[in-house]
Enzyme design. Structure first.
Site, mmCIF file in Angstrom:
data_model
loop_
_atom_site.group_PDB
_atom_site.id
_atom_site.type_symbol
_atom_site.label_atom_id
_atom_site.label_comp_id
_atom_site.label_asym_id
_atom_site.label_seq_id
_atom_site.Cartn_x
_atom_site.Cartn_y
_atom_site.Cartn_z
ATOM 1 N N TYR A 39 94.181 20.559 70.011
ATOM 2 C CA TYR A 39 92.952 21.184 69.535
ATOM 3 C C TYR A 39 92.066 21.484 70.746
ATOM 4 O O TYR A 39 92.325 20.989 71.848
ATOM 5 C CB TYR A 39 92.221 20.321 68.505
ATOM 6 C CG TYR A 39 92.002 18.866 68.868
ATOM 7 C CD1 TYR A 39 90.947 18.472 69.681
ATOM 8 C CD2 TYR A 39 92.844 17.875 68.358
ATOM 9 C CE1 TYR A 39 90.735 17.139 69.995
ATOM 10 C CE2 TYR A 39 92.645 16.542 68.671
ATOM 11 C CZ TYR A 39 91.594 16.174 69.485
ATOM 12 O OH TYR A 39 91.391 14.854 69.792
ATOM 13 N N HIS B 261 94.489 18.579 75.196
ATOM 14 C CA HIS B 261 93.965 19.912 75.492
ATOM 15 C C HIS B 261 94.836 20.584 76.553
ATOM 16 O O HIS B 261 95.334 19.920 77.458
ATOM 17 C CB HIS B 261 92.525 19.824 76.002
ATOM 18 C CG HIS B 261 91.628 18.972 75.161
ATOM 19 N ND1 HIS B 261 91.483 19.163 73.808
ATOM 20 C CD2 HIS B 261 90.853 17.906 75.485
ATOM 21 C CE1 HIS B 261 90.642 18.264 73.334
ATOM 22 N NE2 HIS B 261 90.253 17.487 74.330
#
Length: 335
Positions: free
Chosen positions: A261, A311
């Site tokens: 995400y 990430h």
């Protein structure tokens, strides 16, 4: 006779323009709350001369056709905040959002939001675009490249100054500024804020929304997956909630599903593109020696967060580079 009428009309037009410019000048120089009068006057003149533009700045983030790459990604109809009016989460968004931190038996999301909006107003709208607005925003990351940058006064001149997570300003004002208008946090990174600062909660799970209502009232929740504060010091009237729909939009349209995400930094940047007319970025990326530490850390080899796999730092950096190359943001790279 015809020539005389044209001359008379031209004189009237010039007189009207003079009056308008005089009023604008007077308003500019008597508004002590504005830091840079000449800059504001130039922007007001631009607004007067360009009434059909998306905003009153010399360049506007939302203007289309600057780049096919940008136009394929940017969708201003995706609202950035959860609110009493924007409280329906599409089913595909909700199912994706539940996977972010592995919630298996969450409380009903609409019941949770109803309880939350009894505590906070949930009616603040930042989407007030118009041809005469010029909202300048500084998104301030936490990179060590801010050290010795002397960006502080420049950052503080912006209308909105957006910071994230721990981001201390005390003792670092010369480089990072002292002004904050909006601060992005999640429960595990929350900090006390001054009464004039809006806290923007980025919820990664239903429990985060429950914690927020609790932290502003009875304080019964003190753990998510780690210990979190039972109470927080922040003005209830200035608490905002980042929309899960905007989170998924960032993940799908901008990140193209890289990583698990988006990072808080990228979420803040895309948020700024939706609510600001001019966006400047400070404190993103490594310093000049390739180090990824935070500006308040003395350990230049810090930054192991880039190795977690949550990430995709390199892909996120490419997004910021593209935005910079098409002049949608201005990147200040520090030292």
């Amino acid at each position: 006779m015809m020539a005389f009428r044209r001359f008379k009309n031209a004189k009237i037009f010039v007189a009207v323009c003079f009056v308008v410019l005089f009023i604008m000048t007077y308003m500019t120089y008597t508004d002590n709350s504005k830091a840079t009068s000449l800059y504001k006057f130039r922007e007001q003149l631009w607004r007067f001369m360009s009434p059909r533009r998306q905003c009153g700045c010399d360049t506007c983030v939302a203007e289309p056709e600057a780049s096919t790459w940008f136009d394929e990604r940017f969708n201003l109809s995706v609202l950035p905040l959860l609110s009493k009016q924007n409280n329906v989460i599409p089913d595909t968004v909700y199912k994706w959002w539940l996977t972010l931190q592995g919630e298996t038996k969450p409380k009903d999301i609409y019941e949770v939001m109803e309880e939350l909006f009894e505590v906070i107003p949930g009616d603040l709208d930042l989407m007030d675009q118009g041809p005469y607005r010029c909202r300048t925003c500084a998104v301030v990351g936490n990179s060590g490249n801010l050290k010795s940058s002397n960006y502080g006064p420049e950052i503080d001149e912006h209308d909105f100054v957006l910071r994230m997570n721990h981001a201390p300003t005390a003792r670092f004002e010369k480089d990072v500024g002292g002004k904050t208008t909006h601060h992005f946090v999640y429960p595990e990174s929350v900090r006390d804020l001054q009464a004039n600062v809006s806290m923007i909660l980025i919820p990664f799970k239903t429990l985060d929304l429950q914690w927020l209502a609790s932290a502003l009232t009875h304080g019964t929740i003190n753990r998510t997956y780690v210990q979190v504060p039972r109470k927080i010091r922040v003005s209830k009237d200035k608490v905002l909630v980042y929309s899960p729909e905007l989170m998924k939009y960032v993940y799908d349209k901008w990140l193209l599903n890289h990583g698990r995400y988006p990072s808080t930094g990228l979420l803040a940047v895309i948020f700024a593109l939706h609510v600001c007319d001019k966006v400047d970025l400070y404190g993103f990326g490594a310093d000049s020696k390739g180090h990824w530490h935070h500006y308040w850390e003395n350990n230049a080899s810090a930054g192991a967060f880039r190795l977690t796999g949550v990430h995709d730092g390199d892909f996120e950096a490419s997004i910021l580079a593209n935005l910079t190359s098409i002049n949608k943001v201005l990147m200040f790279r520090g030292r």
